[in-house]
Each structure stands twice: as structure tokens, then as C-alpha cells.
Design a protein around this motif. Structure first.
Motif, PDB file in Angstrom:
ATOM      1  N   PHE A 189       0.704  -1.385   0.254  1.00 52.25           N
ATOM      2  CA  PHE A 189       0.670   0.382  -0.032  1.00 52.25           C
ATOM      3  C   PHE A 189       0.529   1.506   0.273  1.00 52.25           C
ATOM      4  CE2 PHE A 189      -4.393  -1.846   0.836  1.00 52.25           C
ATOM      5  CZ  PHE A 189      -3.799  -2.712   0.754  1.00 52.25           C
ATOM      6  N   GLU A 207      10.191  -6.000   1.812  1.00 56.68           N
ATOM      7  CA  GLU A 207       9.739  -7.406   2.139  1.00 56.68           C
ATOM      8  C   GLU A 207      10.989  -7.906   1.393  1.00 56.68           C
ATOM      9  OE1 GLU A 207       5.293  -6.452   1.158  1.00 56.68           O
ATOM     10  OE2 GLU A 207       6.139  -7.691  -0.108  1.00 56.68           O
ATOM     11  N   SER A 228      -8.601  -1.886  -3.384  1.00 63.78           N
ATOM     12  CA  SER A 228      -7.524  -1.167  -3.405  1.00 63.78           C
ATOM     13  C   SER A 228      -7.512  -1.225  -5.090  1.00 63.78           C
ATOM     14  CB  SER A 228      -6.959  -2.231  -3.208  1.00 63.78           C
ATOM     15  OG  SER A 228      -6.476  -3.172  -1.930  1.00 63.78           O
ATOM     16  N   ALA A 270      -1.429  -9.536 -11.542  1.00 61.26           N
ATOM     17  CA  ALA A 270      -0.453 -10.150 -10.696  1.00 61.26           C
ATOM     18  C   ALA A 270      -0.228 -11.439 -11.988  1.00 61.26           C
ATOM     19  CB  ALA A 270      -0.443 -10.750  -9.661  1.00 61.26           C
TER      20      ALA A 270
HETATM   21  N1  LIG Z   1      -4.874  -7.866  -8.559  1.00 62.93           N
HETATM   22  C1  LIG Z   1      -3.550  -8.311  -8.093  1.00 62.93           C
HETATM   23  O1  LIG Z   1      -3.089  -8.765  -8.484  1.00 62.93           O
HETATM   24  C2  LIG Z   1      -2.870  -8.580  -6.047  1.00 62.93           C
HETATM   25  C3  LIG Z   1      -3.415  -7.667  -5.291  1.00 62.93           C
HETATM   26  N2  LIG Z   1      -2.531  -7.204  -4.294  1.00 62.93           N
HETATM   27  C4  LIG Z   1      -3.901  -6.476  -2.858  1.00 62.93           C
HETATM   28  O2  LIG Z   1      -2.527  -5.442  -3.010  1.00 62.93           O
HETATM   29  C5  LIG Z   1      -2.423  -4.937  -1.663  1.00 62.93           C
HETATM   30  C6  LIG Z   1      -1.446  -4.344  -0.529  1.00 62.93           C
HETATM   31  O3  LIG Z   1      -1.209  -5.960  -1.046  1.00 62.93           O
HETATM   32  P1  LIG Z   1      -0.026  -6.526   0.740  1.00 62.93           P
HETATM   33  O4  LIG Z   1       1.360  -6.894   0.505  1.00 62.93           O
HETATM   34  O5  LIG Z   1      -1.520  -7.477   1.596  1.00 62.93           O
HETATM   35  O6  LIG Z   1       0.396  -4.679   1.061  1.00 62.93           O
HETATM   36  P2  LIG Z   1       1.190  -4.301   2.175  1.00 62.93           P
HETATM   37  O7  LIG Z   1       3.214  -5.103   1.499  1.00 62.93           O
HETATM   38  O8  LIG Z   1       1.560  -2.945   2.583  1.00 62.93           O
HETATM   39  O9  LIG Z   1       1.241  -5.005   3.960  1.00 62.93           O
HETATM   40  C7  LIG Z   1      -0.435  -5.509   4.024  1.00 62.93           C
HETATM   41  C8  LIG Z   1      -0.372  -4.168   5.654  1.00 62.93           C
HETATM   42  O10 LIG Z   1      -0.394  -3.196   5.231  1.00 62.93           O
HETATM   43  C9  LIG Z   1      -1.593  -2.447   6.605  1.00 62.93           C
HETATM   44  N3  LIG Z   1      -2.981  -2.347   5.473  1.00 62.93           N
HETATM   45  C10 LIG Z   1      -4.123  -3.055   4.917  1.00 62.93           C
HETATM   46  N4  LIG Z   1      -4.804  -2.220   4.422  1.00 62.93           N
HETATM   47  C11 LIG Z   1      -4.341  -0.786   4.253  1.00 62.93           C
HETATM   48  C12 LIG Z   1      -4.295   0.225   3.555  1.00 62.93           C
HETATM   49  N5  LIG Z   1      -5.729  -0.122   2.696  1.00 62.93           N
HETATM   50  N6  LIG Z   1      -3.195   0.789   3.348  1.00 62.93           N
HETATM   51  C13 LIG Z   1      -2.984   0.866   4.054  1.00 62.93           C
HETATM   52  N7  LIG Z   1      -2.293   0.346   4.780  1.00 62.93           N
HETATM   53  C14 LIG Z   1      -2.682  -1.186   5.406  1.00 62.93           C
HETATM   54  C15 LIG Z   1      -1.801  -3.899   6.705  1.00 62.93           C
HETATM   55  O11 LIG Z   1      -0.996  -3.890   8.295  1.00 62.93           O
HETATM   56  C16 LIG Z   1      -1.366  -5.270   6.722  1.00 62.93           C
HETATM   57  O12 LIG Z   1      -1.174  -6.162   7.349  1.00 62.93           O
HETATM   58  C17 LIG Z   1      -4.172  -5.740  -1.141  1.00 62.93           C
HETATM   59  O13 LIG Z   1      -5.624  -5.515  -0.799  1.00 62.93           O
HETATM   60  C18 LIG Z   1      -3.805  -7.037  -2.069  1.00 62.93           C
HETATM   61  O14 LIG Z   1      -4.635  -7.917  -1.835  1.00 62.93           O
HETATM   62  C19 LIG Z   1      -1.856  -7.595  -3.543  1.00 62.93           C
HETATM   63  C20 LIG Z   1      -1.150  -8.915  -4.615  1.00 62.93           C
HETATM   64  C21 LIG Z   1      -2.167  -9.042  -6.179  1.00 62.93           C
END
Ligand SMILES: NC(=O)C1=CN([C@@H]2O[C@H](COP(=O)(O)OP(=O)(O)OC[C@H]3O[C@@H](n4cnc5c(N)ncnc54)[C@H](O)[C@@H]3O)[C@@H](O)[C@H]2O)C=CC1
Ligand SMILES: [Mg+2]
Ligand SMILES: [Zn+2]
Length: 289
Positions: A189, A207, A228, A270
Motif C-alpha cells: 500500500f 519485503e 485497493s 499480477a
Molecule cells: N490484484 C492483484 O494482482 C494483487 C492485489 N494485491 C492487493 O494489494 C494490496 C496490498 O498488498 P499487500 O502486500 O497486502 O500490502 P502491504 O505489503 O502493504 O502489507 C499489508 C499490510 O498493510 C496494512 N494495510 C492494510 N490495509 C491498508 C490500507 N488500506 N492502507 C495502508 N496499509 C494497509 C496492514 O498492516 C497489512 O497487514 C492488498 O489489497 C492485496 O489484496 C496484492 C497482490 C496481487
């Protein structure tokens, strides 16, 4: 682009024909109906959209009934009942992630907008500034505070995604939440005050302990889990040894194209980012031969 494998995709009404709109009441029984019971989308047996009137007769008045846009001029209606509502007969509840590729592609993405609108409405019932109960604006997706006037719009959380290349190999990682064996690009995020590029450099270092350069834009995607906005890039490796962030990254490795792991679902950006980058690397390798 239609990945629907077992339903009729109405090519005459492509997703590009969808125009977002908002009205705080729809009540148009001819409208295309995107109906949720809790987190799950209701479809008929052939994975088509339900009829609003039949649903309302079975489930009673919905908690939410909004116009959310028009698909090729046809109104699109969000109906929402809380999870506690009994499942209606003759319809099937679908998890939104699981139904992708098994329903009309444009309706899938309109349903993701509907889901985010339902999330917005249910998470902004009270003013975040003064605690007063809010009211829905008539013609824009805002819940307005009658006491202090603050307008609560649907929340969208920008998140970067970055696929790191180094010669003929790609860096892919896995979170503890991924299904076994699946790896993906890094994601994170955007924090307050950051540009997307700042987030990429920070998230890659946090990471997996690496530095990157030559960031290049790929594409974006709304990702309604829960709200997101994915902003996808590629980047080149610029030094460091892989050190996985405890709790966030279970494993990260360099993968050559002949040894790719299981990849994310087809609906995800992704998957598109990885497949497009692999194709470009294979084309470059063919030219170099
Ligand atoms: N569409 C796709 O291909 C993909 C989508 N995603 C999405 O990307 C987003 C970010 O991925 P992550 O690696 O999980 O994030 P990230 O690496 O920033 O870590 C997630 C952490 O961010 C914090 N968080 C949760 N919601 C938040 C927000 N709205 N704003 C700021 N911090 C927040 C929490 O502490 C959570 O544990 C997620 O919604 C995930 O579902 C991730 C990978 C593939
Ligand atoms: Mg992450
Ligand atoms: Zn207020």
C-alpha cells in the motif's frame, strides 16, 4: 478481453460501455441487478444476473438499493442484504474472487464496483469527524454529515505492484496467505506522503531487502478486496541479497522462465504483469539468439 469460459459474454455491451453514475434510489425493475447478500454475489443457475423484483419478493426490502452506473445505456442497480438474510431459493451465492471467468466479464467488474459501493455505505454510517449519523447524498456517492457537513466518499487504497527482472530471471515472492506453491509480484500500500515510486523502493527493500532501478509503468486495476487500486510496474534489479520480511514474506526467489511457480488467478493484474513480462523477455531472448 473475455475469460468467461462457460457463460454468454454480451460482446454488444463491453465493459468499455459502462459509465459510472450514482443515485441514492434505483427501484427500476428493468435495471441490471448486482445483488449481494453479505460478501457474496447472487446469480441465477446459468450465472446470469437475477431479477430485482423476484429477489425483493423473496428477501424483503434491501438495505441498499442504488443506481451505480449504466452498461451500454442500461441502468445498473446495486441491491444489498446483510449476511444474516436467509439464502433465497433459485439463486446461487458466489464468492467474487471465485466467480471470475465463470460469468460475463463486464458484469464481473461492474459487480466489483457494486461491492465497493456497499462497503463504502456500510463503513460510513457515522461521521468520522463528529460521530453524527450520516445521510446519503442524492446524486453523488457521498455520505454527508448533517451536523458538520463533512462528505464521506468511497475509500480507494492505492497499492503498488512491482515485478523485478534481472537478466533472464524474475523475482517472485509469496505471502503466508497465498495458496501453497503460489508466488506473485511484490505489492504494498502507498503510505501517506509517498509517491508510487517511493512506495516501490520502500516496499522492495522492506519485503525482500533489494534495490531496484528503471521503474516502468505497466497497468492498473481496481481490486475490491476491500478497496485497493493496483498500480503495476516492472523494475530492474539494482543490488542486494534476498532477505524476506518476517510475517509478510514467507519466501522469495529468483525464477528463470523455464521454472516458473504457480501464478496468481487470471483476474489479477499480477498474472497479467507476469505473463506480459515473460512474453517480452522471451521475445528479447529470441532476438539475441
Ligand atoms: N490484484 C492483484 O494482482 C494483487 C492485489 N494485491 C492487493 O494489494 C494490496 C496490498 O498488498 P499487500 O502486500 O497486502 O500490502 P502491504 O505489503 O502493504 O502489507 C499489508 C499490510 O498493510 C496494512 N494495510 C492494510 N490495509 C491498508 C490500507 N488500506 N492502507 C495502508 N496499509 C494497509 C496492514 O498492516 C497489512 O497487514 C492488498 O489489497 C492485496 O489484496 C496484492 C497482490 C496481487
Ligand atoms: Mg506486500
Ligand atoms: Zn460530522
Amino acid at each position: 478481453m473475455n475469460f468467461c469460459r462457460d457463460c454468454a459474454y454480451d460482446e454488444s455491451m463491453p465493459l468499455s460501455s459502462f459509465v459510472p453514475a450514482f443515485a441514492s434510489r434505483c427501484a427500476d425493475d428493468q435495471a441490471r441487478c448486482y445483488a449481494f447478500v453479505g460478501e457474496e454475489l447472487l446469480l441465477d443457475d446459468s450465472r446470469g444476473l437475477p431479477r430485482a423484483q423476484v429477489l425483493i419478493e423473496q428477501l424483503g426490502s434491501p438495505e441498499l438499493d442504488y443506481l451505480i452506473g449504466h452498461r451500454a445505456g442500461e441502468p445498473c442497480r446495486l441491491l444489498f442484504w446483510p449476511q444474516t438474510t436467509q439464502a433465497p431459493s433459485g439463486w446461487v451465492n458466489h464468492n467474487l474472487r471465485a466467480i471470475y471467468g465463470h460469468m460475463d466479464e463486464a458484469d464481473f467488474w461492474i459487480a466489483t464496483r457494486a461491492k465497493q459501493m456497499a462497503t463504502w455505505d456500510r463503513e460510513h454510517r457515522f461521521c468520522g469527524v463528529c460521530g453524527t449519523k450520516t445521510e446519503v447524498a442524492a446524486h453523488e456517492p457521498a455520505r454527508v454529515c448533517p451536523a458538520c457537513g463533512y462528505r464521506h466518499y468511497p475509500r480507494v487504497s492505492p497499492a503498488i505492484m512491482v515485478l523485478i527482472r534481472d537478466g533472464d530471471r524474475l523475482l517472485l515472492a509469496r505471502s503466508p496467505h497465498f495458496k501453497p506453491g503460489m508466488y506473485s509480484a511484490l505489492a504494498g500500500f502507498v503510505e501517506a506522503g509517498e509517491s508510487c515510486e517511493d512506495t516501490i523502493h520502500r516496499e522492495v527493500m522492506e519485503e525482500v531487502g533489494l534495490r531496484v532501478k528503471n521503474l516502468q509503468w505497466f497497468d492498473s486495476q481496481s481490486w475490491p478486496f476491500p478497496h485497493s487500486l493496483m498500480l503495476a510496474f516492472t523494475a530492474d534489479y539494482d543490488g542486494g541479497e534476498i532477505v524476506c520480511q518476517p510475517d509478510e514474506i514467507e519466501d522469495a526467489q529468483w525464477f528463470t522462465l523455464d521454472r516458473l511457480p504457480d501464478l496468481p488467478m487470471r483476474a489479477s493484474i499480477a498474472r497479467r504483469l507476469i505473463e506480459a513480462t515473460v512474453a517480452r523477455m522471451q521475445a528479447d531472448a529470441a532476438i539475441d539468439q
